[in-house]
Design a protein around this motif. Sequence first.
Motif, PDB file in Angstrom:
ATOM      1  N   LYS A   1     -39.583  58.198  86.843  1.00  0.00           N
ATOM      2  CA  LYS A   1     -38.629  57.503  87.716  1.00  0.00           C
ATOM      3  C   LYS A   1     -38.473  58.230  89.054  1.00  0.00           C
ATOM      4  O   LYS A   1     -38.410  57.599  90.108  1.00  0.00           O
ATOM      5  CB  LYS A   1     -37.280  57.370  87.016  1.00  0.00           C
ATOM      6  CG  LYS A   1     -37.265  56.324  85.903  1.00  0.00           C
ATOM      7  CD  LYS A   1     -35.895  56.095  85.356  1.00  0.00           C
ATOM      8  CE  LYS A   1     -35.894  54.953  84.345  1.00  0.00           C
ATOM      9  NZ  LYS A   1     -36.218  53.655  84.985  1.00  0.00           N
TER      10      LYS A   1
ATOM     11  N   PHE B   1     -38.763  55.063  91.458  1.00  0.00           N
ATOM     12  CA  PHE B   1     -37.761  54.934  92.518  1.00  0.00           C
ATOM     13  C   PHE B   1     -38.381  54.632  93.879  1.00  0.00           C
ATOM     14  O   PHE B   1     -37.701  54.194  94.797  1.00  0.00           O
ATOM     15  CB  PHE B   1     -36.920  56.208  92.621  1.00  0.00           C
ATOM     16  CG  PHE B   1     -35.964  56.387  91.475  1.00  0.00           C
ATOM     17  CD1 PHE B   1     -35.590  55.328  90.670  1.00  0.00           C
ATOM     18  CD2 PHE B   1     -35.437  57.643  91.186  1.00  0.00           C
ATOM     19  CE1 PHE B   1     -34.719  55.487  89.609  1.00  0.00           C
ATOM     20  CE2 PHE B   1     -34.548  57.815  90.127  1.00  0.00           C
ATOM     21  CZ  PHE B   1     -34.200  56.736  89.334  1.00  0.00           C
ATOM     22  N   HIS B   2     -39.681  54.899  94.022  1.00  0.00           N
ATOM     23  CA  HIS B   2     -40.361  54.666  95.291  1.00  0.00           C
ATOM     24  C   HIS B   2     -41.201  53.393  95.265  1.00  0.00           C
ATOM     25  O   HIS B   2     -41.931  53.120  96.217  1.00  0.00           O
ATOM     26  CB  HIS B   2     -41.269  55.859  95.620  1.00  0.00           C
ATOM     27  CG  HIS B   2     -40.570  57.174  95.547  1.00  0.00           C
ATOM     28  ND1 HIS B   2     -39.655  57.585  96.485  1.00  0.00           N
ATOM     29  CD2 HIS B   2     -40.621  58.167  94.626  1.00  0.00           C
ATOM     30  CE1 HIS B   2     -39.180  58.783  96.158  1.00  0.00           C
ATOM     31  NE2 HIS B   2     -39.748  59.153  95.026  1.00  0.00           N
TER      32      HIS B   2
ATOM     33  N   HIS C   1     -40.757  49.565  94.899  1.00  0.00           N
ATOM     34  CA  HIS C   1     -39.905  48.389  94.835  1.00  0.00           C
ATOM     35  C   HIS C   1     -40.678  47.188  95.360  1.00  0.00           C
ATOM     36  O   HIS C   1     -40.871  47.061  96.580  1.00  0.00           O
ATOM     37  CB  HIS C   1     -38.639  48.590  95.672  1.00  0.00           C
ATOM     38  CG  HIS C   1     -37.831  49.769  95.237  1.00  0.00           C
ATOM     39  ND1 HIS C   1     -37.093  49.781  94.084  1.00  0.00           N
ATOM     40  CD2 HIS C   1     -37.671  50.993  95.794  1.00  0.00           C
ATOM     41  CE1 HIS C   1     -36.492  50.948  93.948  1.00  0.00           C
ATOM     42  NE2 HIS C   1     -36.827  51.707  94.972  1.00  0.00           N
TER      43      HIS C   1
END
Length: 280
Positions: free
Chosen positions: A255, A260-261, A263
């Motif tokens: 994550k 998290f990077h 999207h």
Amino acid sequence: FCRKNSKEAQSTTATRILLTLLSLFLFTQVFGLSSVAQVVLGKGNSGQYLSINMAFGIGVTLGIYAAGRISGAHLNAAISITQCVLGNISWTTLVAYVTGQFLGSFMAAATVFALYYDALYDYTKGNFTVSGPTATAMIFSTYAAPNVSFLGAFFTEFTATVMLILGVLVIHDEKNNAATKGAQPMLTGVLVVGIGLGMGLNTGYAINPSRDLPPRIFTAMAGWGMAVFTTEHSWWWIPVIAPILGSLFGVLLYKLCIDFHNHPGHETEHEKEQADTEIS
């Protein structure tokens, strides 16, 4: 109506338990454990270390193909626990999965024991031991190499499971370059083979509590005694705890470094320019 829904839920849970049990029992564990038995009892004349890696990989692949559609192919208690912590499955479902995994693994050990009983008896002269020149306990569960420290063994299992969960997430992450559905089981099996080829020397790469603990319980009952738990400073808990911690850490790492990077809703400048060009 509520009573009807409750019965349907119980039926679904029971199906998941049985399906996970069968997939683990008929595919993953029987393939893997029997390959170890053939190498050990054949004294290297009926297979080598590579054949063990390949057999476990084939077992995992077939197990996922068999159970993936209905139960999600939960063949690893460490990953199931991680999914529960993340809120992806309920505690009730977790209990169902782990129960199926443990029962299936125990039955697989019993099956391989029966399959190779004559060879076991001939190899050991009826004296089943954990260590020594005719040791056979390692057929069913993992044990650390003599030159590996307690901390080194723990770190090996932890790291190997981190690699496992990272690989599983990469293969299945729909927001990233996930593999096609039909190829995911095969790639997961290749992942297991890769871990065995690179990280199997120190501990035999258990990377799964439900792969290691139930066969250990079986061997304690089948003639090897409590030495399977007390040997090597009570090594048995490392293949149980280290994979769970490794799986949790692996998800956190994925994550932080990738998820998290990544999207899909936020297009990069290059993608926007390409889209504008296509529209024009």
